[in-house]
Design an enzyme around this catalytic site. Structure first.
Site, PDB file in Angstrom:
ATOM      1  N   ARG A  40     -15.749 -36.831   9.220  1.00 56.99           N
ATOM      2  CA  ARG A  40     -14.815 -35.734   9.509  1.00 56.99           C
ATOM      3  C   ARG A  40     -13.614 -36.201  10.326  1.00 56.99           C
ATOM      4  O   ARG A  40     -12.518 -35.657  10.172  1.00 56.99           O
ATOM      5  CB  ARG A  40     -15.551 -34.605  10.231  1.00 56.99           C
ATOM      6  CG  ARG A  40     -16.385 -33.765   9.269  1.00 56.99           C
ATOM      7  CD  ARG A  40     -17.170 -32.705   9.998  1.00 56.99           C
ATOM      8  NE  ARG A  40     -17.666 -31.677   9.096  1.00 56.99           N
ATOM      9  CZ  ARG A  40     -18.494 -30.709   9.460  1.00 56.99           C
ATOM     10  NH1 ARG A  40     -18.909 -30.625  10.715  1.00 56.99           N
ATOM     11  NH2 ARG A  40     -18.897 -29.811   8.585  1.00 56.99           N
ATOM     12  N   LYS A 199     -33.903 -23.707  -0.854  1.00 55.39           N
ATOM     13  CA  LYS A 199     -34.150 -22.281  -1.085  1.00 55.39           C
ATOM     14  C   LYS A 199     -33.221 -21.638  -2.103  1.00 55.39           C
ATOM     15  O   LYS A 199     -32.013 -21.818  -2.042  1.00 55.39           O
ATOM     16  CB  LYS A 199     -34.013 -21.528   0.234  1.00 55.39           C
ATOM     17  CG  LYS A 199     -35.143 -21.823   1.195  1.00 55.39           C
ATOM     18  CD  LYS A 199     -34.900 -21.048   2.444  1.00 55.39           C
ATOM     19  CE  LYS A 199     -36.185 -20.816   3.225  1.00 55.39           C
ATOM     20  NZ  LYS A 199     -35.923 -19.952   4.374  1.00 55.39           N
ATOM     21  N   GLY A 352     -22.292 -30.777   3.482  1.00 53.82           N
ATOM     22  CA  GLY A 352     -23.611 -30.694   4.096  1.00 53.82           C
ATOM     23  C   GLY A 352     -24.554 -31.753   3.559  1.00 53.82           C
ATOM     24  O   GLY A 352     -24.207 -32.929   3.482  1.00 53.82           O
ATOM     25  N   GLY A 375     -21.425 -24.846   5.349  1.00 48.96           N
ATOM     26  CA  GLY A 375     -21.378 -23.408   5.111  1.00 48.96           C
ATOM     27  C   GLY A 375     -20.080 -22.980   4.423  1.00 48.96           C
ATOM     28  O   GLY A 375     -20.080 -22.119   3.542  1.00 48.96           O
TER      29      GLY A 375
END
Ligand code: 3PG
Ligand code: MG
Length: 395
Positions: A40, A199, A352, A375
């Site tokens: 980053r 998930k 992520g 996110g």
């Protein structure tokens, strides 16, 4: 010409001789004071360099972690050091992001880059407090948001500050929104989405948003278990979301109605328990032993996924294919990463964990774009408007 993101960028304003506040996402992992992944920081450099080249005074701010107040363990000071090394020039550091310390540092900065201390040392940052935003804005004359990874947050430094300064996108922000928004909204076809991760619940909105746009949908990772169970397979003791079996069936029906080619795992790596030293086997999806766990896709699945992707002109990938952090369950994610990297297509990786897979495989330069957002990239794939983007000046 429109840049495809619908927002003004650093290229659209004159910054010469102006003080520019750059919101970057310098939220990097730090262990015992050592930065373990500086991606980053590196990705924030093109905008900083561009502004320096244009003769701007560059003040950089960011959050780090989720402190509840001042916390020395979450100081951005080590980031200033790494940024200086990567930039090849001195980076000054201010011990606060607003108030007398910040103001004095700005007065003294000259043509050095100045990094401000962690915005979240002030609870007002996350509350999007207008007075805090005004104080932050008062340090500069122009605001540049390059913090794509934080653009899904309506905080003082991403949203509030835009009420006080002309606000434009940085080069990283532009690239992220272009690949995760504009490309996905209007992709070349065939367009493929590869989704994984633990998930279904966390990826369902993205799948639902992508289904009308894709020609191919490939599902792997823990979330595939719910699809397999919905199709009647025994999945042993694998992670499953029983309350989403109907949702999985609806996705499969919707894919069929829309003529989307849907691929699920045909073979899987199973383990006797969730551990790197567990007993493991590779079995067809119909032969998962009772009490065992599915922890990766198998080699035949990788082959079929790679084959299906051959005809894709664009691929967006979000979510690992298995528990890649544990060596026996990493092949599915790494082999698929290599396959996607080798395609003659626009290849985009949501951030992520998926970015971590690509980095661990050393393939980041072989993708068209690897997102720096976690996110934020998922929310883009859900078709949401991110508050940090919405607040910027329209192109
Ligand atoms: C991230 O790492 O996801 C971004 O920096 C945003 O951080 P946050 O989830 O703590 O807001
Ligand atoms: Mg996060």
């Amino acid at each position: 010409m429109n840049n495809g993101i619908g927002k003004k960028t650093v290229r659209d304003i004159d910054v010469h001789g102006r003080r520019v506040l750059v919101r970057a996402d310098l939220n990097v992992p730090i262990e015992n004071g050592v930065i373990t992944d500086d991606t980053r920081i590196r990705e924030s450099l093109p905008t900083i360099r561009y502004l320096l080249d244009q003769g701007a005074q560059v003040i950089v701010c960011s959050h780090l972690g989720r402190p509840k107040g001042p916390d020395p363990a979450l100081s951005l000071a080590p980031v200033a050091g790494r940024m200086a090394n990567l930039l090849g020039q001195e980076v000054l550091f201010a011990e606060d992001c607003v108030g007398p310390k910040a103001e004095a540092a700005v007065q003294a900065m000259g043509h050095h880059v100045l990094l401000l201390e962690n915005l979240r040392f002030h609870p007002e940052e996350e509350k999007n407090d207008p007075e805090f935003a005004r104080q932050l804005a008062s340090l500069a004359e122009i605001f540049v948001n390059d913090a794509f990874g934080a653009a899904h947050r309506a905080h003082a430094s991403t949203e509030g500050v835009t009420h006080y300064l002309p606000a434009v996108a940085g080069l990283l922000m532009e690239k992220e929104v272009k690949y995760l928004g504009a490309l996905v909204a209007n992709p070349p076809h065939p367009f493929a989405a590869v989704v994984g991760g633990a998930k279904v619940s966390s990826k369902l909105p993205a799948i639902q948003h992508l289904l009308p746009k894709v020609d191919l949908l490939l599902v792997g990772g823990g979330m595939a278990n719910t699809f397999l169970k919905a199709k009647g397979y025994e999945i042993g003791a694998s992670l499953v979301e029983d309350d989403l079996l109907d949702a999985a069936r609806a996705v499969m029906r919707d894919a069929e109605t829309r003529g989307v080619e849907l691929h699920l795992p045909v073979d899987v790596v199973v383990a006797s328990r969730f551990a790197a030293d567990a007993e493991t086997a590779t079995v067809p999806v119909g032969e998962v032993p009772a009490g065992w766990l599915i922890l990766d896709i198998g080699p035949e699945t990788v082959r079929q996924f790679a084959n299906a992707l051959q005809r894709a002109k664009a691929v967006v990938w979000n979510g690992p294919m298995g528990v890649f952090e544990l060596e026996p369950f990493a092949s599915g994610s790494f082999d698929l990463a290599r396959a996607i990297a080798g395609l003659n297509a626009v290849t985009v990786v949501g951030g992520g964990e998926t970015a971590a897979v690509v980095a661990a495989a050393g393939l980041q330069d072989r993708f068209t774009h690897v997102s720096t957002g976690g996110g934020a990239s998922l929310e883009m794939l859900e078709g949401k408007t991110l508050p940090g983007v919405a607040a910027l000046l329209d192109a």
